[in-house]
Motif scaffolding. Structure first.
Motif, PDB file in Angstrom:
ATOM      1  N   GLN A 114       1.266  -0.703  -0.413  1.00 62.16           N
ATOM      2  CA  GLN A 114       0.264   0.372   0.124  1.00 62.16           C
ATOM      3  C   GLN A 114       0.660   1.106   0.450  1.00 62.16           C
ATOM      4  OE1 GLN A 114      -3.564  -0.366   3.323  1.00 62.16           O
ATOM      5  NE2 GLN A 114      -3.689   1.992   2.418  1.00 62.16           N
ATOM      6  N   SER A 115       0.982   2.183  -0.891  1.00 61.20           N
ATOM      7  CA  SER A 115       1.562   3.250  -1.503  1.00 61.20           C
ATOM      8  C   SER A 115       1.008   4.202  -0.679  1.00 61.20           C
ATOM      9  CB  SER A 115       1.726   3.730  -3.056  1.00 61.20           C
ATOM     10  OG  SER A 115       0.886   4.023  -3.263  1.00 61.20           O
ATOM     11  N   SER A 116      -0.252   4.407  -0.154  1.00 63.92           N
ATOM     12  CA  SER A 116      -0.743   5.858   0.588  1.00 63.92           C
ATOM     13  C   SER A 116      -1.599   5.444   1.595  1.00 63.92           C
ATOM     14  CB  SER A 116      -0.924   6.843  -0.063  1.00 63.92           C
ATOM     15  OG  SER A 116      -2.279   5.969  -1.484  1.00 63.92           O
ATOM     16  N   TYR A 117      -2.314   6.209   2.026  1.00 62.28           N
ATOM     17  CA  TYR A 117      -3.011   6.105   3.237  1.00 62.28           C
ATOM     18  C   TYR A 117      -4.019   7.593   3.708  1.00 62.28           C
ATOM     19  CZ  TYR A 117      -0.625   2.191   4.367  1.00 62.28           C
ATOM     20  OH  TYR A 117       0.065   0.492   4.838  1.00 62.28           O
ATOM     21  N   LEU A 118      -5.147   7.570   3.985  1.00 57.20           N
ATOM     22  CA  LEU A 118      -6.582   7.869   3.759  1.00 57.20           C
ATOM     23  C   LEU A 118      -6.400   8.567   5.492  1.00 57.20           C
ATOM     24  CD1 LEU A 118      -8.250   8.470   0.629  1.00 57.20           C
ATOM     25  CD2 LEU A 118      -6.117   9.468   0.921  1.00 57.20           C
ATOM     26  N   VAL A 119      -6.096   9.494   6.578  1.00 59.66           N
ATOM     27  CA  VAL A 119      -6.175   9.696   7.664  1.00 59.66           C
ATOM     28  C   VAL A 119      -7.050  10.945   7.507  1.00 59.66           C
ATOM     29  CG1 VAL A 119      -5.679  10.236   9.868  1.00 59.66           C
ATOM     30  CG2 VAL A 119      -3.588   8.984   8.112  1.00 59.66           C
ATOM     31  N   PRO A 120      -8.689  10.488   7.979  1.00 60.73           N
ATOM     32  CA  PRO A 120      -9.738  11.064   8.656  1.00 60.73           C
ATOM     33  C   PRO A 120      -9.233  11.841  10.483  1.00 60.73           C
ATOM     34  CG  PRO A 120     -10.152   8.797   9.025  1.00 60.73           C
ATOM     35  CD  PRO A 120      -9.321   8.760   8.358  1.00 60.73           C
ATOM     36  N   VAL A 121      -9.662  12.892   9.747  1.00 58.58           N
ATOM     37  CA  VAL A 121      -8.660  13.794  11.324  1.00 58.58           C
ATOM     38  C   VAL A 121     -10.566  14.999  11.141  1.00 58.58           C
ATOM     39  CG1 VAL A 121      -7.297  15.215  12.828  1.00 58.58           C
ATOM     40  CG2 VAL A 121      -6.761  14.174  10.852  1.00 58.58           C
ATOM     41  N   VAL A 122     -11.357  14.532  12.400  1.00 58.90           N
ATOM     42  CA  VAL A 122     -12.565  15.333  12.723  1.00 58.90           C
ATOM     43  C   VAL A 122     -11.233  16.267  13.876  1.00 58.90           C
ATOM     44  CG1 VAL A 122     -14.650  15.270  14.219  1.00 58.90           C
ATOM     45  CG2 VAL A 122     -13.610  12.973  13.133  1.00 58.90           C
ATOM     46  N   ILE A 123     -12.717  17.868  13.101  1.00 60.19           N
ATOM     47  CA  ILE A 123     -12.353  19.107  13.728  1.00 60.19           C
ATOM     48  C   ILE A 123     -13.164  19.463  14.827  1.00 60.19           C
ATOM     49  CG2 ILE A 123     -10.586  20.732  13.465  1.00 60.19           C
ATOM     50  CD1 ILE A 123      -9.372  20.073  11.412  1.00 60.19           C
ATOM     51  N   SER A 124     -14.259  19.901  16.300  1.00 59.90           N
ATOM     52  CA  SER A 124     -14.757  20.126  16.118  1.00 59.90           C
ATOM     53  C   SER A 124     -14.017  21.721  16.788  1.00 59.90           C
ATOM     54  CB  SER A 124     -14.827  19.672  17.999  1.00 59.90           C
ATOM     55  OG  SER A 124     -15.433  17.934  16.461  1.00 59.90           O
ATOM     56  N   ASP A 125     -15.327  22.577  17.013  1.00 56.87           N
ATOM     57  CA  ASP A 125     -15.002  23.936  17.897  1.00 56.87           C
ATOM     58  C   ASP A 125     -15.325  24.216  18.948  1.00 56.87           C
ATOM     59  OD1 ASP A 125     -17.807  24.370  17.167  1.00 56.87           O
ATOM     60  OD2 ASP A 125     -17.684  25.375  15.650  1.00 56.87           O
ATOM     61  N   GLY A 126     -15.676  25.359  19.930  1.00 55.13           N
ATOM     62  CA  GLY A 126     -16.101  25.501  21.172  1.00 55.13           C
ATOM     63  C   GLY A 126     -16.573  25.405  21.411  1.00 55.13           C
ATOM     64  N   ASP A 127     -17.480  26.153  20.804  1.00 58.43           N
ATOM     65  CA  ASP A 127     -18.816  27.438  20.222  1.00 58.43           C
ATOM     66  C   ASP A 127     -20.058  26.624  20.186  1.00 58.43           C
ATOM     67  OD1 ASP A 127     -20.048  29.557  20.816  1.00 58.43           O
ATOM     68  OD2 ASP A 127     -19.254  30.670  18.697  1.00 58.43           O
ATOM     69  N   TYR A 128     -20.978  27.506  21.226  1.00 58.43           N
ATOM     70  CA  TYR A 128     -22.410  26.808  20.762  1.00 58.43           C
ATOM     71  C   TYR A 128     -23.013  27.337  19.814  1.00 58.43           C
ATOM     72  CZ  TYR A 128     -27.355  25.309  22.135  1.00 58.43           C
ATOM     73  OH  TYR A 128     -28.196  24.704  22.262  1.00 58.43           O
TER      74      TYR A 128
END
Length: 796
Positions: A560-574
């Motif tokens: 496997q020559s490449s990987y996709l890394v899913p990253v979840v980004i959340s904010d701190g507001d409401y």
């Protein structure tokens, strides 16, 4: 010898008329000058003795301005050597001799031929001599004598100027010096009173007087007022003979001017002034002018105006026009007819330059009353504020009221006002205003990220007459948390095959279009669906960044020559917003130090900074630039020419150049014709260290570990050598991820294949057997086909 002379005087007196000299005696004779010379008879008296000279004389006297018809008798010369027998001749030399003065050579009588002027020449110096007529020998030595011209009063006094100019301050004290005049007389000042001058005033009394001896003119009257009379003409006379009767005189004129002093205060011609001004008069504009009178002139008439009282002291101001000495009344604050219709001012004027001598005549100031009436003007509506600032949330529903403006008619009529929005300032129709009450409401949904501020103008218009005014309204769109955070950049990184567990390979950060009050606060985590058997992990650094770490040791780029890394980004507001972002990780071959040796083609492009999208954009730009048909034809033609220039592998049997065709069974196959340098097959020891291979990442980006060239023992079989190289290449972690031709050549002593070059193939055809190449595996199938069959070369 004798000499005769005369001298005149106003009083008869006895003067020496002539002298008679002889060798023994000198007799002095006298005559009176109050009788004509022709009627006088010498009076001889005392006998004088002389001891040495036989004859001599000194000077003669002669009156100037002789008016007779005959020559004027001067005197007589006589030598004691003259016996009266006519043998003596008298000779005269010197000033005027022979022209102005003549001598009778026989008798020695001297006469003046012209009328003489003492002012031209006061005396004449001559020389006389007696000689023998027959022999020409002098009987006496030459002697010098003087003829002195006696003065008579024939010149009047003359002033140095025909007209004198002078000035004196008005109101001067009696005896103040004005000017001094001077007259001169050409007559002899040492003889009598002919040149003695006395001054007197003929015109200018009783204002001025003159000193008789000095000619100084002085004031003779007190309180001479310039405002009553400014200029005076004074005539001064100068008379000789000490002013006695019969003396001569001359006159001159003296122009005397009284110069101004500040002895008059300023005065207003009237006590009350009235002006009117529209209420629309701008601040600083003039309303009217007033002027006080001052009998003085120049700086003594300079005045200063000021407002010292009244109910308009804060609304109006007054300044002095320095050229006209007028007081200009100006508006200091805006006028409003509805608030006040009339103002009363108390204005004062005073002199700037005061003279302490005349302060008793003061005070040098005056006051007047000024009434100003304000005229009504139809004015546009007035807004309660000069500008409005409103706020609205970006999620406000359409039709929400965000604020209101208010304007009223300042006139007494109080006309109704209608509101509208100036669409030149709001062309997107996001807002509108209620025409009756001025309420501003939304027409469309707002997006703070697109426009955070909206600047519009609201117009207020009267119904009748149509007067309008406008006010700026600044609308701020308040932020709500309606945007999810994302990666701050397009992240793409690499991982080595020999990477260890827990190794950080990338640091990521986030961005958010929202602007929370307390600032951004982002949280990073791995997507739940990727947490099972994940090869990578996400570590939140708690500073709005996160690190991407490996979760296992070692990667296989062949698997496997490449990987996709899913990253979840959340904010701190409401309400909390989040998004999943993908990090692309490419697996690369690296050396022990972690330096990348080889990656996939896409990874190479990424490392060079060119993404797939960037390449597509570049191609689109080229197509757009070359969109003209003629240009496209030229480009196509150039491409075809370039294709034609590509030479075939083997042109003919005569072309004996060495050719090695690179092939790729699992990749490009035999169609891959990127050839390597044949020199490496001849001598592997001469391989250049900096020679770049076409199937790996360039050394400039990831310098490979230098490998020592493999040397074989002499007479080593080429099969064993190539097999060893094949094994080394297969085990090399820096080998490219696709099949390609590697260099397995060596020509040395004892090689079974001997030379693989085709240079001698034409002369030794059939002498060699290359069928063993078929046993070397599929990688050498092309060589077996080229050299193994007997007919292969002939057919090619």
């Amino acid at each position: 010898m004798d000499g005769r002379g005369t001298e005149s005087s106003s009083a008869p007196e006895l003067v020496i008329d002539s002298f008679f000299f002889s060798s023994i005696t000198m007799t002095a004779c006298y005559s009176r000058n109050d009788r004509p010379m022709s009627t006088q008879k010498p009076i001889c008296g005392v006998t004088l003795k002389r001891s040495k000279r036989g004859w001599m004389w000194n000077q003669f006297f002669l009156l100037e301005e002789y008016t007779g018809s005959d020559y004027q008798y001067v005197g007589k010369l006589h030598s004691d050597q003259d016996r009266g027998d006519g043998t003596v001749k008298y000779i005269l030399n010197g000033d005027g001799a022979g022209s102005l003065f003549l001598i009778d050579e026989n008798s020695g009588d001297i006469h003046a031929t012209k009328r003489l002027d003492r002012e031209e020449k006061a005396y004449y110096t001559l020389r006389a001599q007696a000689v023998n007529k027959k022999t020409g020998w002098p009987l006496e030595p030459e002697s010098e004598f003087i003829i002195k011209i006696h003065d008579i009063n024939d010149n009047e006094p003359k002033f140095s100027k025909d007209v004198y100019t002078a000035s004196v301050p008005e109101m001067s004290d009696v005896g103040t010096s004005v000017i001094q005049v001077t007259a001169t007389d050409a007559d002899d000042a040492t003889y009598g009173n002919s040149a003695k001058v006395v001054y007197s005033i003929l015109q200018g009394q009783p204002y001025f007087s003159v000193e008789p001896d000095t000619g100084i003119i002085r004031t003779a009257l007190s309180n001479m007022n310039r405002e009553s009379r400014e200029n005076y003409q004074v005539v001064i006379q100068a008379k000789d003979m000490a002013g006695q009767m019969g003396g001569l005189s001359g006159t001159t004129t003296v122009s005397i001017t009284l110069w101004d002093v500040n002895d008059n205060p300023p005065r207003f011609p009237q006590g009350v002034y009235q002006f009117s001004a529209p209420e629309s008069t701008e601040v600083g504009s003039p309303v009217g002018k007033i002027k006080a009178t001052d009998a003085d002139v120049g700086k003594n008439a300079e005045m200063d105006y000021s407002i010292i009282g009244g109910d308009g002291i804060d609304v109006f101001d007054i300044v002095t026009d320095t050229d006209s000495q007028e007081g200009v009344i100006t508006v200091k604050k805006p006028l409003d007819y509805e608030k006040k219709k009339m103002y009363v001012l108390k204005v004062q004027v005073e002199n700037i330059h005061l003279d302490p001598r005349f302060l008793s005549k003061g005070p040098f100031k005056d006051t007047a009353t000024v009434k100003i009436t304000v005229e009504d003007v139809d004015e546009p509506p007035n807004f309660e504020r000069p500008s409005y600032v409103m706020e609205v949330k970006e999620d406000a529903p359409i039709g929400s009221i965000i604020g209101s403006v208010s304007a009223t008619d300042p006139d007494a009529s109080r006309s109704p006002v209608r509101y509208s929005i100036d669409r030149r300032t709001e062309m997107h129709w996001l807002f509108n205003v209620h025409a009756g009450n001025g309420s501003i409401f939304t027409l469309e949904a707002l997006d703070r990220e697109e426009h955070s501020w909206h600047n519009i103008s609201v117009v207020a218009t009267e119904f009748n007459p149509k007067q309008s005014s406008r006010v700026p309204v600044y609308i701020r769109v308040l932020d709500i948390n309606d945007n999810a955070p994302t990666f701050a950049d397009v992240y793409e990184t690499f991982v080595c095959e020999n990477a260890k567990d827990g190794q950080r390979i990338q640091t990521v950060s986030a961005m958010d279009a929202d602007e929370p009050v307390g600032g951004h606060k982002f949280f990073f985590s791995l997507a739940p669906e990727a947490s099972v058997k994940a090869n990578f992990s996400v570590r939140d650094n708690r500073d709005n960044t996160a690190g991407i770490l490996t979760r296992r040791s070692g990667f296989n780029r062949l698997q496997q020559s490449s990987y996709l890394v899913p990253v979840v980004i959340s904010d701190g507001d409401y309400p909390m917003q989040s998004s999943t972002n993908t990090l692309t990780v490419h697996v690369c071959a690296c050396d022990r130090d972690g330096n990348m040796k080889a990656c996939s083609a896409e990874a190479l492009l990424r490392s060079a900074g060119l993404s797939t999208g960037a390449l597509v954009a570049i191609l689109l730009c080229v197509i757009i630039l070359l969109s003209e048909p003629a240009v496209l034809i030229v480009v196509l033609f150039a491409a075809l020419r370039r294709q034609k220039k590509k030479e075939p592998l083997i042109i003919s049997k005569e072309d004996v150049r060495d050719n090695v065709v690179s092939y790729n069974d699992e990749g490009g196959g035999e169609e891959d014709t990127q050839a390597f340098d044949i020199g490496t097959l001849r001598n592997p020891e001469a391989i250049e260290d900096n020679k770049q291979r076409r199937d790996i990442v360039p050394e400039s980006l990831y310098p490979p570990v230098r490998r020592a060239p493999v040397t074989s023992r002499e007479n080593t079989d080429v099969r064993d050598f190539i097999s060893q190289r094949l094994q080394d290449n297969d085990a090399d972690p820096t080998a490219p991820p696709y099949d390609s031709l590697a260099t397995y050549a060596y020509e040395g002593n004892g090689s079974v294949a001997e030379s693989l070059s085709s240079l001698g193939s034409a002369t030794t055809e059939g002498d060699h057997d290359y069928n063993y190449l078929t046993d070397w595996g599929p990688r050498f199938r092309k060589l077996a086909d080229m050299y193994g069959g007997e007919d292969s070369d002939r057919e090619s």
